[in-house]
Design a protein around this motif. Structure first.
Motif, mmCIF file in Angstrom:
data_model
loop_
_atom_site.group_PDB
_atom_site.id
_atom_site.type_symbol
_atom_site.label_atom_id
_atom_site.label_comp_id
_atom_site.label_asym_id
_atom_site.label_seq_id
_atom_site.Cartn_x
_atom_site.Cartn_y
_atom_site.Cartn_z
ATOM 1 N N ILE A 93 0.841 -1.199 0.000
ATOM 2 C CA ILE A 93 0.000 0.000 0.000
ATOM 3 C C ILE A 93 0.878 1.251 0.000
ATOM 4 C CG2 ILE A 93 -1.635 1.364 1.396
ATOM 5 C CD1 ILE A 93 -3.021 -0.954 0.061
ATOM 6 N N GLU A 94 1.898 1.234 0.831
ATOM 7 C CA GLU A 94 2.814 2.376 0.916
ATOM 8 C C GLU A 94 3.472 2.653 -0.443
ATOM 9 O OE1 GLU A 94 7.159 2.826 2.847
ATOM 10 O OE2 GLU A 94 5.600 2.261 4.290
ATOM 11 N N LYS A 95 3.976 1.610 -1.084
ATOM 12 C CA LYS A 95 4.629 1.768 -2.393
ATOM 13 C C LYS A 95 3.633 2.223 -3.458
ATOM 14 C CE LYS A 95 8.829 0.805 -1.406
ATOM 15 N NZ LYS A 95 9.840 1.861 -1.505
ATOM 16 N N MET A 96 2.432 1.722 -3.367
ATOM 17 C CA MET A 96 1.395 2.111 -4.323
ATOM 18 C C MET A 96 1.076 3.603 -4.185
ATOM 19 S SD MET A 96 -2.181 0.191 -4.895
ATOM 20 C CE MET A 96 -3.074 0.399 -6.407
ATOM 21 N N GLU A 97 0.946 4.060 -2.944
ATOM 22 C CA GLU A 97 0.650 5.475 -2.710
ATOM 23 C C GLU A 97 1.799 6.372 -3.161
ATOM 24 O OE1 GLU A 97 -0.457 5.390 1.431
ATOM 25 O OE2 GLU A 97 -2.537 4.922 0.924
ATOM 26 N N TYR A 100 4.588 1.411 -8.643
ATOM 27 C CA TYR A 100 3.662 0.311 -8.886
ATOM 28 C C TYR A 100 4.355 -1.039 -9.044
ATOM 29 C CZ TYR A 100 0.609 4.276 -9.594
ATOM 30 O OH TYR A 100 -0.083 5.445 -9.422
ATOM 31 N N LYS A 101 5.549 -1.046 -9.611
ATOM 32 C CA LYS A 101 6.284 -2.306 -9.778
ATOM 33 C C LYS A 101 6.631 -2.893 -8.415
ATOM 34 C CE LYS A 101 8.847 -5.480 -11.772
ATOM 35 N NZ LYS A 101 8.521 -6.705 -11.090
ATOM 36 N N SER A 102 7.184 -2.068 -7.517
ATOM 37 C CA SER A 102 7.514 -2.552 -6.171
ATOM 38 C C SER A 102 6.256 -2.955 -5.412
ATOM 39 C CB SER A 102 8.261 -1.476 -5.379
ATOM 40 O OG SER A 102 9.522 -1.243 -5.940
ATOM 41 N N ALA A 103 5.196 -2.174 -5.560
ATOM 42 C CA ALA A 103 3.931 -2.492 -4.889
ATOM 43 C C ALA A 103 3.429 -3.862 -5.346
ATOM 44 C CB ALA A 103 2.894 -1.413 -5.171
ATOM 45 N N ALA A 104 3.469 -4.114 -6.661
ATOM 46 C CA ALA A 104 3.025 -5.407 -7.191
ATOM 47 C C ALA A 104 3.863 -6.543 -6.607
ATOM 48 C CB ALA A 104 3.096 -5.412 -8.717
#
Length: 196
Positions: A36-40, A44-48
């Motif tokens: 969630i933190e990476k997405m915010e 997006y690659k790290s979040a995925a």
């Protein structure tokens, strides 16, 4: 904030509240929070990648089921936002599979769950399935995503070529949400098509 992301916050809060009430701070929960933190942050690659960790760590028959399901949807969204449409499609397939799975215990079906599912179907061009999902969301007691469900239901009906049904839904929508100028224009357009 995208339409899908906007409604995951409520699911996230509910899932984490449930997990923390049971005293669980598993690797899946930690990876979920980091995703969630990476997405915010827009990474997006790290979040995925973090959501992948959630999917591999979450126990399908435990209190982490909501996190698992949400991680599947969020991974799809992250991949779509990063331009990996093929990866997003696979992630959405997994999300729908997990979301539709019959479990030995009750998984609450919230209005945002149905909204998210309908958006995935709509984005895949499966408008009849999207319409069903949006209608199911509107049936949920205490629906928290009424406006979004109704707006997307109307779009799906129009995409199916069901303009008269869309007009009926639009009539209800503009009565409830008169401040939405885009939908008012759409209402006037459809009304003129059928009543002139």
């Amino acid at each position: 904030m995208t339409k899908l992301r906007k409604y995951t916050a409520a699911v996230f809060a509910a899932a984490l509240a449930m997990v923390f009430l049971t005293g669980c701070t598993s690797g899946a929960v930690k990876a979920y929070e980091k995703g969630i933190e990476k997405m915010e942050e827009g990474d997006y690659k790290s979040a995925a990648d973090y959501f992948d960790k959630v999917i591999s760590k979450a126990d399908n028959d435990s209190e982490e089921t909501l996190i698992l399901i949400d991680a599947c949807y969020l991974k799809g969204e992250c991949l779509a936002l990063s331009g990996d449409s093929e990866g997003a499609e696979k992630a959405y397939d997994k999300a729908l599979e997990e979301d539709n799975k019959e479990r030995s215990y009750d998984v609450e079906r919230t209005s945002s769950t149905w909204l998210r599912r309908g958006l995935v179907y709509r984005d895949r061009g499966e408008y009849a399935e999207a319409t069903k999902a949006f209608r199911q969301g509107l049936k949920v007691k205490g629906c928290k995503a009424d406006q979004e469900l109704r707006a997307n239901l109307i779009c799906s009906l129009e995409s199916e070529g069901k303009y008269e049904e869309a007009l009926v839904e639009l009539t209800t929508y503009v009565a409830k949400y008169p401040e939405d100028s885009d939908m008012n224009r759409e209402y006037n357009f459809l009304k003129s098509r059928f009543y002139n």
